[in-house]
Scaffold this active site. Structure first.
Site, short mmCIF file in Angstrom:
data_model
loop_
_atom_site.label_atom_id
_atom_site.label_comp_id
_atom_site.label_asym_id
_atom_site.label_seq_id
_atom_site.Cartn_x
_atom_site.Cartn_y
_atom_site.Cartn_z
N ARG A 1 36.92 -25.59 96.99
CA ARG A 1 35.47 -25.69 96.82
C ARG A 1 34.75 -25.60 98.15
NH1 ARG A 1 37.81 -25.17 92.88
NH2 ARG A 1 37.60 -26.21 90.88
N SER B 1 30.31 -30.05 87.33
CA SER B 1 31.09 -31.14 87.92
C SER B 1 30.36 -31.66 89.15
CB SER B 1 32.49 -30.64 88.31
OG SER B 1 33.19 -30.20 87.17
N GLU C 1 29.61 -32.65 94.89
CA GLU C 1 29.71 -31.21 95.07
C GLU C 1 28.38 -30.54 95.39
OE1 GLU C 1 31.71 -28.49 92.62
OE2 GLU C 1 33.47 -29.74 92.24
#
Length: 332
Positions: A161, A232, A328
């Site tokens: 990520r 998420s 995130e």
């Protein structure tokens, strides 16, 4: 190109928070960037699909909404097709288009929200596949002067990520287009039991894998058109293997996945659920009832509401498991 003052950002990001930008410019041609930058109010920020964003109530400076369009086959060799897409293309639509053309490889990344241009920044991933697995190159425009630079996979420094665009080069580039290398010798990636069970008894084709991925995602993730969310919200934490082993011994149900360099990846959603936050609400926001990893906006929320919930979830998970969760989304 169109520029709006005091622009409403609520419909331009999937979390749907109350937010306004000092100035919003819509970029429809790459050549528009240089003159736009000459008259921009600093700081300059880039907005794609807004699916990984937490904007403040007031966002100062200039927001550039990337609306570059186009997709095409640039070439092929004996091993792969080379397929390009402009940064403003919808990611899921692009994936389905490649499959319809007979160019597989991206099927496990179906239904991930956002744009093609944002995908390399986050190195999006799902069901055992990451964008870097099929990435070939990208074209980026400098936010200093609009100059063009091509980035190779090595220069993008992809991680979990992560990419150079979130690290050393953060805030310096606007991605204009992305080139993918899609394999002619296709092999399905069915690393996850959920996919294998959904495909049991079926012919394994790229389209079938895509359908299984979409069904799996829809079964546990909220529709962003119905309830605001940014997907998420926390990274799956990466911890030393010894810490993961100790946690699994104490909590046998904890999902643990191997990671590089003597480390392991834990399931953040499981940690959040065990900490009591699945389906629980704090003011206008909460953690989704079907997937504890997803933070949702029940209506009228602001970035302050999101921050309060995030910090409470982090504190409760840290107290119980000794693990620090990291968000995130990008915060403006």
């Amino acid at each position: 190109m169109m520029t709006t003052e005091a622009a409403d950002l609520q419909p331009l990001h999937t979390l749907g928070l109350l937010a306004r930008a000092e100035r919003l410019s819509r970029l429809t041609e790459a050549a528009q960037l240089a003159p736009l930058l000459a008259g921009a109010v600093a700081p300059v920020r880039v907005l794609g699909g807004g699916s990984n964003l937490v904007p403040g109530t007031t966002v100062d400076g200039t927001v550039i909404k990337v609306e570059l369009q186009g997709r095409q086959l640039l070439g092929e060799d004996e091993t792969a097709w080379y397929v390009a897409a402009a940064a403003g293309e919808n990611w899921h639509d692009f994936v389905q288009w490649t499959l319809a053309q007979g160019w597989p490889g991206l099927e496990n990344l179906s239904l991930i929200p956002g744009t093609v241009g944002a995908a390399p920044i986050q190195n999006i991933g799902a069901y055992g596949v990451e964008l870097k697995d099929h990435f070939h190159a990208l074209t980026a425009l400098s936010l200093a002067d609009g100059a063009t630079t091509v980035f190779t996979p090595e220069q993008c420094a992809f991680g979990y990520r992560d990419s150079v665009f979130k690290q050393a080069e953060a805030g310096r580039w606007l991605i204009a287009d992305v080139l993918f290398k899609l394999p002619k010798q296709w092999q399905p990636r069915l690393d996850y039991g959920d996919l294998r069970s959904r495909l049991a008894g079926e012919a394994i084709t790229p389209q079938a894998v895509a359908a299984a991925v979409m069904a799996a995602r829809q079964s546990k993730l909220p529709d962003q058109a119905v309830i605001g969310n940014a997907g998420s919200f926390f990274h799956n934490p990466i911890v030393p293997a010894a810490q993961a082993d100790a946690l699994r011994a104490a909590y046998p149900g904890l999902p643990v996945y191997p990671h590089a360099e003597g480390r392991a990846k834990l399931a953040a959603g499981w940690l959040i659920e065990q900490a009591g936050w699945k389906g629980r609400q704090l003011g206008a926001v909460g953690m989704y009832e079907k997937q504890a990893l997803v933070l949702v906006n029940h209506g009228g929320a602001t970035a302050d509401d999101v921050r309060r919930l995030m910090q409470q979830v982090q504190a409760d998970v840290a107290e119980r498991f000794g693990v620090q969760l990291q968000p995130e989304p990008v915060w403006w």
